[in-house]
Scaffold this active site. Sequence first.
Site, PDB file in Angstrom:
ATOM      1  N   ASP A 125       0.792  -1.223   0.000  1.00  0.00           N
ATOM      2  CA  ASP A 125       0.000   0.000   0.000  1.00  0.00           C
ATOM      3  C   ASP A 125       0.824   1.273   0.000  1.00  0.00           C
ATOM      4  O   ASP A 125       0.279   2.369   0.164  1.00  0.00           O
ATOM      5  CB  ASP A 125      -0.952   0.003   1.202  1.00  0.00           C
ATOM      6  CG  ASP A 125      -2.136  -0.923   0.986  1.00  0.00           C
ATOM      7  OD1 ASP A 125      -2.648  -0.964  -0.150  1.00  0.00           O
ATOM      8  OD2 ASP A 125      -2.538  -1.601   1.939  1.00  0.00           O
ATOM      9  N   ASP A 190      -6.936  -5.010  -4.206  1.00  0.00           N
ATOM     10  CA  ASP A 190      -6.524  -3.631  -3.912  1.00  0.00           C
ATOM     11  C   ASP A 190      -5.182  -3.293  -4.552  1.00  0.00           C
ATOM     12  O   ASP A 190      -4.886  -2.108  -4.796  1.00  0.00           O
ATOM     13  CB  ASP A 190      -6.402  -3.419  -2.397  1.00  0.00           C
ATOM     14  CG  ASP A 190      -7.565  -3.973  -1.600  1.00  0.00           C
ATOM     15  OD1 ASP A 190      -8.039  -5.073  -1.937  1.00  0.00           O
ATOM     16  OD2 ASP A 190      -7.979  -3.336  -0.609  1.00  0.00           O
TER      17      ASP A 190
END
Length: 408
Positions: A125, A190
């Site tokens: 991320d 994601d």
Amino acid sequence: MTLSIRFIAITISVLVLTSCKNKVEVKEHKEETKQELVKRVFSLAEHQYDYLINKIDTISPLLNPRSLNKDGSLRMAYKQDWTCGFFPGSLWYLYEQTNDNKWKIEAEKFTEALDSAQFVKWNHDVGFMIQNSFGQGYRLTGNETYKKAVVDAAKSLSTRYRPVAKVIQSWDTDAPWIQGKGLDMPIIIDNMMNLNLLYQATKHTADSTFSNIANAHATTTIKNQYRPDYSCYHIIDYDHITGKVRKKVNFQGFADESAWARGQAWGLYGYTEAYKESGLKIFLEQAKKIADYIMNNDKIPNDNIPYWDYDAVSTEEIPRDASAAAIVASALLELQAFDVANKKEYLDYTETILRTLSSDEYLAQKNENGGFILKHSVGNFHENNETDAPLNYADYYYLEALMRWYNI
């Protein structure tokens, strides 16, 4: 993150959502033009973020607000939390839309407080953390320090690339939230949202290593993460030695074979961006098919704000997810530029989302909602936190979508 006993019982015994779309009545601002709507929302956003920053300064200066706790207090994101880049990104959008130097100063403060995040190598991320803060800052200011942060972050993300499977590993298997889950090399949908960081690094350096990794990951994800109907799994677990798929599971959604709403949105947005940056037609076709799956899904209500999971069933009310809707809206506004045949359909669908989110049902009143802009999002349902709550990434993609809509 696993399904609770309560939900397992529900799947066995009860009430299935009807396939008909459920119309939700919301108070609309009649006769409001697009320009008037955007002006109204950004005016509210300025007020809310003034209010929010004043609250932050009394708690922990330069930490980023993520959501609200159940008692109404601010839930803050530490400086390497996956959500830490969204609040600075929203501040950059306020600056871009208003041209008020006040917001540039605030955006710089909250962005530069994240300078250590560019070196995160234990989590995929880093794209969310850096591209949405430093990346937006570089786009708007040309600050070379910000560009360097993007490149350094891309180098960090590249260390997670696994050539045997041709994917970027999402989490280390000793991460607290997946310990004991039997995963070997997990990849979550994601990940598609972090590829833009790699594409930008190639632009900044002319080093195609970054974009090649992004293209490889996106191609493998098409092959393994998507079902025949173009819905996606949350997690594909690979064997770290052979690169073969071990299992397909869904920690965030209702069940392994269900369609978690935000996951579908991540995929749509990610493939639209991948096509924009790479020009590879396979990514455009994937984005178009995902868009078709979402837009023609009879489990999404008429106002186009999805439930937390399209396939969730319960005797209790299933929450809507404004964050998923905002991400879809922003993605479709990008996709419409590349798919002329479906342009009007994309724009109409998006307008319904944005007018719904801008209604009294979803848009906060001044000094309410903890200072956040949107209400009614879902973070992690199974953890029983951030359910029917504001989220900083819902605000970020909502503001982004409004700006894209305004500029068309």
